[in-house]
Design an enzyme around this catalytic site. Sequence first.
Site, PDB file in Angstrom:
ATOM      1  N   HIS A 211      13.328  14.991  23.951  1.00  0.00           N
ATOM      2  CA  HIS A 211      12.847  16.236  23.328  1.00  0.00           C
ATOM      3  C   HIS A 211      12.977  17.440  24.242  1.00  0.00           C
ATOM      4  O   HIS A 211      12.706  18.575  23.849  1.00  0.00           O
ATOM      5  CB  HIS A 211      11.405  16.078  22.838  1.00  0.00           C
ATOM      6  CG  HIS A 211      11.080  16.943  21.660  1.00  0.00           C
ATOM      7  ND1 HIS A 211      11.249  18.312  21.671  1.00  0.00           N
ATOM      8  CD2 HIS A 211      10.583  16.648  20.428  1.00  0.00           C
ATOM      9  CE1 HIS A 211      10.888  18.816  20.509  1.00  0.00           C
ATOM     10  NE2 HIS A 211      10.470  17.834  19.739  1.00  0.00           N
TER      11      HIS A 211
ATOM     12  N   ASP B 241      15.475  19.365  19.572  1.00  0.00           N
ATOM     13  CA  ASP B 241      14.281  19.422  18.744  1.00  0.00           C
ATOM     14  C   ASP B 241      14.477  18.549  17.522  1.00  0.00           C
ATOM     15  O   ASP B 241      15.596  18.105  17.239  1.00  0.00           O
ATOM     16  CB  ASP B 241      14.016  20.872  18.321  1.00  0.00           C
ATOM     17  CG  ASP B 241      13.788  21.756  19.519  1.00  0.00           C
ATOM     18  OD1 ASP B 241      14.340  22.877  19.542  1.00  0.00           O
ATOM     19  OD2 ASP B 241      13.098  21.308  20.454  1.00  0.00           O
TER      20      ASP B 241
END
Lengths: 329, 342, 442
Positions: free
Chosen positions: C419, C423
């Site tokens: 992450h 995203d």
Amino acid sequence: MPEITLIEGLRQAMDEEMARDDRVFITGEDVGPRGGVFRATVGLFDKYGADRVIDSPLAELSIVAIGIGAAMAGMHPICEIQFADYIFPAFNQIVNEAALIHYRTGGDWHCPMVIRAPYGGGIGGGLYHSQSVEAFFAHAPGLKVVIPSTAYDAKGLLKAAIRDPNPVMFFEPKKGYRLIRGEVPDGEDVLVPIGPANVTRQGTDVTVYAYGMMHYYALQAAQTVAAQDGIECEVVDIRTLVPLDKETVIASFKKTGKALIVYEDNRFLGYGAEIAALLSDEAFEYMDGPIRRLAGLDVPGVPFAHTMQDLFMPSPEKIAHAIRDLAAY
Amino acid sequence: MATDVQIAHQIDDTGVDLDAKLLLELYWQMVRARRTDERTWVLHRQGKIAFHISGIGHEGIQIGAAYAMRRGYDYAQLYYRDLAFAMAMGYTPHDFMLSIFGKAGEPTSGARQMPSHFSSRALGMLSSSSPVATQVPQAAGAALACKLRGEDRVTVVTLGEGSTSEGDFYEGLNWAGVHKLPLVCIVQNNIYAISVPVHLQMAVPNVADRAPMFGIAGAIVDGNDVLASYRVMSEAIQRAREGGGATLVEAKTYRPVPHSSDDDDRTYRTRDEVETWKQRDPILRFQAYLRERGLLDDEAIDEIEQRVRQEVDEAQAAAEAAPYPPAEDALYPLFKPLDEEA
Amino acid sequence: MPTKVIMPQMGESVVEGTVGKWLKHEGDAVEQYEPIVEVETDKVTSEVTAVTGGTLLKIYVDEGQTVDAGTVLAMIGEPGEAVPDVVESEVVAALGHAARGSETPAPAAAPSPAPEPAPPRASTTHVTPVVARIAAEHNVDVSRIQGTGHGGRVTKKDIMAYIESQPAEADLPPWERPGSGDLFKIEDAEAAAPQQAPAPAAPPDHVHAPPPAPGQPGDLVPHSTMRKRIAEHMVLSKLRTAPHVTTVFEADMSAVMAHRAAHKADFARRGINLTFTAYFAAATAEALRRHPHVNSQWRDDGVLLKPEINIGMAVALDEGLIVPVIKRADELSLAGLARLVNDLAARARSNALAPDEVQDGTFTITNHGVAGSLFATPIINQPQTGILGVGAIKKRVVVLDEDAIAVRPMVYLSFTFDHRVLDGASADWFVAEIVKLLEGWG
């Protein structure tokens, strides 16, 4: 090892099972002191008495229905129909009652009985002593259908049928009663399981499927074409028509790619049609020639005069001819 | 003519010596069967079930016969109107409700058969089917088995008078006569085989008149009189149990309802005839008898009705809540495996 | 008569190609077999060679243009010969099929037509099912066999006799016969595979039995080196390095299954076991090509977009796992991928991988579904950005657009991503791409 006739094999089977299991009894017309019109039960009345070898009234429906009730109540009756041609009054009780009891009660009741009848022609019996009826019963779900073609199998299969907890239609090739002989060991429990077919001759060129008298003839024809034409047939004795041993049937066809199915019943919708459909459906990619049936004519079986009878009945010569034809395809 | 049969209104309790408890139990069984049966009609008219074939009106002979048996020991092979008989043998309203809805767990057949094909090995009820009269020679066969084994077990088989025209009836009773089988064959003569009246079914006034033909005993009884039925059946069963052979018992009765939920009986009989017979209802007659003897009053009758009502309500609710059998149950094995026989 | 230079069909499902670079120009002399032009597809770059010698008379398609397979690219002939200005496209078969007489290759949806049928036989006999099957299995042209059946029919005996008398693989054109598997012949005795070996037996797409666990209850089992390394890596990856998020998609595998069913036998004849893994690898490679941000590595000073797409495939071993890498997976055709996938997996299990075959991966696929697992949350293989878990393919009831209910073979794809780099949205678009490629296969 003693050599006995097919009918002696049947008699021994019934004798041994009666001795082994008190639940077994025999009923049918003339089965008692006369020992049966073909003498299939000779000696059993004297040995086991009127309570276990019971002469029935001349009423086929009741021969079977009494058997059904007794079977439900815990006995293992052997019900003899004198000629398969006379089985039809009992048809309702067989296909609507005996065949359904296990299924319709979810296994709560079952129906362990054997219905035996001599069948088949070639004995000068005319239209009402020569018929083949196995197709009618093979079609009804819930019945086992067995037809022996050797003395050993006659004894072993009948013993298995008597012990089976289900209704078994046991048709006996009457022409072979004394004609078919074979070695059957003494002093041992000869049992042939109901179900497996028997490859009685190995070969590579054509598979001949048959049962009853026709299997006996098929072996003769196979020998002839091997000696005269160099054709090596595989011969399969179906023995148990229901439940059919699909594995053996298909395996042999995969070997040879050519099938000849021989049965003496009327050709149209006879038992062999099912084998033909099965092979075409499940072994299509192994087919090297059309699947052929050699069977009785599509007229009532079997007309009395020997000329007509000969036209009707398959024979070793007709089988050999059909084999040659198929092998050459 | 169908209405020519002479039937008494009273209960004939000659030779019947049952205590109060048992008499009330007989009454309760009749009511229980009747209310279950009536509820089933209601469910059919509500569109909740597909089919019903009723036993209303036959409770007298059926309860009388069942109680004359050694239940749990003797065999019975019943026909499709024998709901009361089956319930007296131990079949419950819940069992029956499962069958009319065709639900999983239906004990006689796993919902493979239509309802009212009574069968239970545990309760001694041999399997029955739809083709009529096939059970007569089969029951004779069961009786033969008992005789061969030296048991004093009796087999009772029932059918309607129309079914006695089938060959199976003759062949079965013929065996019974020849071999002196421990068999009692009850013909519940309710005058109609669907729509065909009895005079088109047979040329003799009574089915039981045929008994000598088989060399067996015959008896005629008022099938709407539970105690008379009990007595006649007790005699027949005793005869069979003691080796005296079979009896053909004809129970005169009536079917005040159509043959089945699909039948329109207005096409073949008058309302007058039906109303006349309703006056001879077996439950009403027995109720009157018990009232006379101080064994029943309004309160007791109500109590029984409540008790029965509750059992029927619970049975219906349970059956409605039960699941349907999985589709694969259609593929139940045709054959019993070889080594599983008891 | 001038000869046409034609855009070939370069892969099973490839219907067009792009002209890369003309190696010869109008007016140049060309020799037979000399490369004239480079052509490219998404999966592979190839050269078209001259079928005959002569002069390159006219070029019809410029560099950079994408045209359908079968398009005439150029004409070769005698100097001064007249050539048309516009030429119709040719009908072509997929590469590798042109030589087969009696077979009919059929890529599922691509408009690739059958090759010319075998010349008709003089007799009117037919081929029975068993003869047809044996002919297909052995790549035999039945018309070449003398039949002894009715009317000259070729019987099963006839074709079996014919096959037994033939040398092996005589009917395959040279480029159809599988090589040793080594890209270079290694004289060294430690060669990974023997010469002329057939393609190694590929592991079937089914559940592997769990390996026997060492030790008895109550024992303390000491760590193997591999176990220590795996433990270190997992802790480092998940707990110390990347924030792991897993997103799960489902894909309808019907199109892939249809494609596979249609081509499996074909591939088998070329010595390739066409497994599902090849399809997943191909779809993933293409999706990575379209989403370069996933084929990347987090660095303190930026996200490095890797220049090559090297897909690692996690292979379960008795004592742990190992991840051989398919280098430049996006440049391989389905056949190339299938062959390499099987080869690497087999050598992984027999401990025969070279060091560089487990290095430089940029993305990893883990086939956790082989033992029945539906979806998982795999741990990223550092220093990569994502790892794709492929679950078991199972038939499920699905609701189609029209609210109809159908039974389809479905698979869950579990994509764990870093992450820091991606995203949720960008991760999801990537997986959606894979799903689209799988569901639209062929």
